[in-house]
Design a protein around this motif. Structure first.
Motif, PDB file in Angstrom:
ATOM      1  N   GLY A 120      25.853   2.129 -25.761  1.00 30.60           N
ATOM      2  CA  GLY A 120      27.070   2.185 -24.976  1.00 30.60           C
ATOM      3  C   GLY A 120      26.829   1.771 -23.539  1.00 30.60           C
ATOM      4  N   ASP A 121      27.818   2.044 -22.677  1.00 28.20           N
ATOM      5  CA  ASP A 121      27.741   1.742 -21.252  1.00 28.20           C
ATOM      6  C   ASP A 121      26.922   2.824 -20.570  1.00 28.20           C
ATOM      7  N   ILE A 122      25.765   2.447 -20.039  1.00 23.61           N
ATOM      8  CA  ILE A 122      24.848   3.442 -19.471  1.00 23.61           C
ATOM      9  C   ILE A 122      25.496   4.213 -18.319  1.00 23.61           C
ATOM     10  N   THR A 123      26.408   3.583 -17.594  1.00 24.80           N
ATOM     11  CA  THR A 123      27.044   4.261 -16.460  1.00 24.80           C
ATOM     12  C   THR A 123      27.985   5.371 -16.897  1.00 24.80           C
ATOM     13  N   LYS A 124      28.321   5.383 -18.191  1.00 29.94           N
ATOM     14  CA  LYS A 124      29.180   6.437 -18.723  1.00 29.94           C
ATOM     15  C   LYS A 124      28.425   7.409 -19.618  1.00 29.94           C
ATOM     16  N   GLN A 125      27.116   7.138 -19.810  1.00 27.97           N
ATOM     17  CA  GLN A 125      26.323   7.995 -20.701  1.00 27.97           C
ATOM     18  C   GLN A 125      25.445   8.978 -19.958  1.00 27.97           C
ATOM     19  N   VAL A 126      24.954   8.585 -18.775  1.00 27.52           N
ATOM     20  CA  VAL A 126      24.047   9.434 -17.993  1.00 27.52           C
ATOM     21  C   VAL A 126      24.440   9.361 -16.526  1.00 27.52           C
ATOM     22  N   PRO A 127      23.984  10.301 -15.700  1.00 25.97           N
ATOM     23  CA  PRO A 127      24.309  10.270 -14.269  1.00 25.97           C
ATOM     24  C   PRO A 127      23.561   9.162 -13.540  1.00 25.97           C
ATOM     25  N   GLU A 128      24.031   8.808 -12.358  1.00 22.58           N
ATOM     26  CA  GLU A 128      23.292   7.899 -11.494  1.00 22.58           C
ATOM     27  C   GLU A 128      22.112   8.653 -10.898  1.00 22.58           C
ATOM     28  N   CYS A 129      20.973   8.005 -10.785  1.00 25.08           N
ATOM     29  CA  CYS A 129      19.741   8.708 -10.422  1.00 25.08           C
ATOM     30  C   CYS A 129      19.788   9.369  -9.054  1.00 25.08           C
ATOM     31  N   THR A 130      20.391   8.722  -8.067  1.00 23.22           N
ATOM     32  CA  THR A 130      20.315   9.265  -6.711  1.00 23.22           C
ATOM     33  C   THR A 130      21.662   9.418  -6.033  1.00 23.22           C
ATOM     34  N   GLU A 131      22.751   9.227  -6.744  1.00 24.97           N
ATOM     35  CA  GLU A 131      24.060   9.260  -6.096  1.00 24.97           C
ATOM     36  C   GLU A 131      24.992  10.318  -6.659  1.00 24.97           C
ATOM     37  N   GLY A 132      24.447  11.517  -7.018  1.00 28.83           N
ATOM     38  CA  GLY A 132      25.303  12.622  -7.427  1.00 28.83           C
ATOM     39  C   GLY A 132      25.576  12.657  -8.910  1.00 28.83           C
ATOM     40  N   ARG A 133      26.703  13.196  -9.269  1.00 25.53           N
ATOM     41  CA  ARG A 133      27.012  13.506 -10.661  1.00 25.53           C
ATOM     42  C   ARG A 133      27.616  12.301 -11.371  1.00 25.53           C
ATOM     43  N   SER A 134      27.573  12.320 -12.691  1.00 27.75           N
ATOM     44  CA  SER A 134      28.149  11.246 -13.489  1.00 27.75           C
ATOM     45  C   SER A 134      29.662  11.230 -13.347  1.00 27.75           C
ATOM     46  N   LYS A 135      30.264  10.094 -13.695  1.00 28.80           N
ATOM     47  CA  LYS A 135      31.712   9.931 -13.517  1.00 28.80           C
ATOM     48  C   LYS A 135      32.505  10.931 -14.350  1.00 28.80           C
ATOM     49  N   GLU A 136      31.953  11.314 -15.521  1.00 27.35           N
ATOM     50  CA  GLU A 136      32.678  12.223 -16.398  1.00 27.35           C
ATOM     51  C   GLU A 136      32.492  13.688 -16.038  1.00 27.35           C
ATOM     52  N   GLN A 137      31.533  13.995 -15.174  1.00 27.37           N
ATOM     53  CA  GLN A 137      31.207  15.394 -14.913  1.00 27.37           C
ATOM     54  C   GLN A 137      31.928  15.880 -13.661  1.00 27.37           C
ATOM     55  N   PRO A 138      32.848  16.834 -13.755  1.00 32.84           N
ATOM     56  CA  PRO A 138      33.609  17.276 -12.596  1.00 32.84           C
ATOM     57  C   PRO A 138      32.750  18.041 -11.609  1.00 32.84           C
ATOM     58  N   GLU A 139      33.142  17.967 -10.348  1.00 29.04           N
ATOM     59  CA  GLU A 139      32.450  18.709  -9.305  1.00 29.04           C
ATOM     60  C   GLU A 139      32.765  20.197  -9.430  1.00 29.04           C
ATOM     61  N   PRO A 140      31.763  21.087  -9.457  1.00 25.24           N
ATOM     62  CA  PRO A 140      32.029  22.521  -9.556  1.00 25.24           C
ATOM     63  C   PRO A 140      32.516  23.078  -8.229  1.00 25.24           C
ATOM     64  N   ASP A 141      33.769  23.566  -8.225  1.00 18.45           N
ATOM     65  CA  ASP A 141      34.331  24.159  -7.018  1.00 18.45           C
ATOM     66  C   ASP A 141      34.270  23.210  -5.819  1.00 18.45           C
ATOM     67  N   ASP A 142      34.394  21.871  -6.073  1.00 19.06           N
ATOM     68  CA  ASP A 142      34.396  20.860  -5.021  1.00 19.06           C
ATOM     69  C   ASP A 142      33.115  20.836  -4.212  1.00 19.06           C
ATOM     70  N   GLN A 143      31.998  21.289  -4.773  1.00 12.97           N
ATOM     71  CA  GLN A 143      30.711  21.239  -4.096  1.00 12.97           C
ATOM     72  C   GLN A 143      29.900  20.089  -4.643  1.00 12.97           C
ATOM     73  N   ASP A 144      29.018  19.516  -3.804  1.00 15.82           N
ATOM     74  CA  ASP A 144      28.055  18.524  -4.253  1.00 15.82           C
ATOM     75  C   ASP A 144      27.085  19.181  -5.216  1.00 15.82           C
ATOM     76  N   ASP A 145      26.612  18.401  -6.209  1.00 21.28           N
ATOM     77  CA  ASP A 145      25.744  18.997  -7.229  1.00 21.28           C
ATOM     78  C   ASP A 145      24.423  19.473  -6.666  1.00 21.28           C
ATOM     79  N   GLN A 146      23.993  18.968  -5.499  1.00 25.07           N
ATOM     80  CA  GLN A 146      22.755  19.440  -4.901  1.00 25.07           C
ATOM     81  C   GLN A 146      22.970  20.737  -4.116  1.00 25.07           C
ATOM     82  N   ASP A 147      24.219  21.046  -3.784  1.00 24.19           N
ATOM     83  CA  ASP A 147      24.512  22.164  -2.898  1.00 24.19           C
ATOM     84  C   ASP A 147      24.731  23.431  -3.706  1.00 24.19           C
TER      85      ASP A 147
END
Length: 327
Positions: A120-147
């Motif tokens: 499939g389309d790799i950009t829709k299967q896994v997250p980007e390595c250094t730019e946050g969460r994948s397009k399909e994965q919602p932000e928890p409570d509007d926080q960055d995934d590293q925070d």
């Protein structure tokens, strides 16, 4: 979803103060809920003939680490934009897929996406390595995934972060699953875009040997990457057929990453004993040396009678008073 996780959090807190039987039931409920929401790992098959270069960074600027032959299969944890388009089996795009190879456990490895068949389309299967969460994965409570460690962007306040990962079906023994745990801690270094970086790993003992002498292979491993890299690797089956399905993280003031890394290296040659030198003891040693306030594993380790003992990793994980998250 929020109500589900509120229920799981209450369950984990209840297990910390419950009797042995109640803790076992609570852990079982959490395991079933985590399993129901787990995402499958992504694997790619090499389509280049006769082989393809595997490089330490996304792009052609670094010499290959090794070459992978046609039809070789690897788990893909994330993707990165190499800055220039590549042409190959799958067409043309600028993406590079980060893979995991047991022969190079501590080395970042990338294959041009156009030579890797992931279905499939790799950009829709896994997250980007250094730019946050994948397009399909919602932000928890509007926080960055590293925070996840106290409301500060990566490294602004100099604090650290420690995490414990749980594979609830791990360590089957005498008709019960004792569970399996892994460790992670944040370091001072960041990616070029400012994302936090982590060391993470575990002692797998995939041969299920109750006694491994010091110096022999106990399946200990460690990796280095972003938070998304870490979730992808723990969530896959590269290191263990019993997948990690949940984790807990907490902020750590005045962390000592160097001390924790030394202990992580020590675990490789530390051997293994089911009841007193297992994955849980290694996780505890790594994170305590880092400075994390994790509970001391307790319980009579001579007891193993068909009921999940109080010292089992699943029960210890439930006692950790940090917020429960799913992978």
């Amino acid at each position: 979803m929020r109500s589900l996780w509120r229920t799981l959090r209450r369950t984990a807190r209840a297990a910390a103060v419950a009797t042995l039987g109640t803790a076992a039931v609570a852990t079982s409920i959490a395991v079933q809920s985590l399993a129901a929401h787990a995402d499958p790992a992504v694997y790619g098959t090499v389509r280049a003939t006769p082989n393809v270069n595997v490089r330490p960074t996304p792009g052609t600027g670094q010499d290959p680490v090794f070459t992978a032959p046609t039809d070789a299969s690897f788990q893909v944890t994330c993707y990165a934009d190499g800055g220039e388009s590549n042409s190959g089996w799958a067409g043309t795009n600028p993406y590079w897929d980060r893979i995991v190879d047991p022969a190079h456990p501590d080395t970042p490895l990338f294959i041009a996406d156009v030579w890797l068949d992931t279905g499939g389309d790799i950009t829709k299967q896994v997250p980007e390595c250094t730019e946050g969460r994948s397009k399909e994965q919602p932000e928890p409570d509007d926080q960055d995934d590293q925070d996840l460690s106290g409301g500060q962007p990566a490294d602004q306040d100099g604090s650290g972060q420690a995490c414990v990962f749980l594979a609830p079906e791990g360590a089957p023994f005498a008709g019960i699953n004792l569970g399996h745990v892994g460790w992670a801690f944040k370091v001072k270094e960041t990616t070029k875009s400012g994302k936090a970086l982590y060391w993470y790993g575990s002692t797998e003992n995939n041969k299920a040997d109750p006694l491994i002498k010091e110096g022999d292979d106990n399946g200990a491993w460690r990796s280095y990457g972003t938070f998304d890299d870490m979730l992808a690797e723990f969530g896959g089956t590269l290191h263990s057929t019993n997948r990690y399905k949940g984790y807990k993280c907490a902020k750590v003031d005045n962390p000592d990453g160097s001390a924790a890394l030394k202990v992580a290296e020590w675990t490789k040659g530390a051997g293994y004993r089911l009841a007193e030198n297992n994955c849980m003891d290694h996780v505890y040693a790594v994170l305590r040396s880092y400075g994390a306030d994790v509970p001391t594993p307790k319980g009579d380790r001579s007891i193993l009678n068909g009921v999940t003992p109080t010292w089992a990793p699943t029960v210890w994980f439930a006692w950790i008073p940090w917020e429960l998250q799913k992978i």
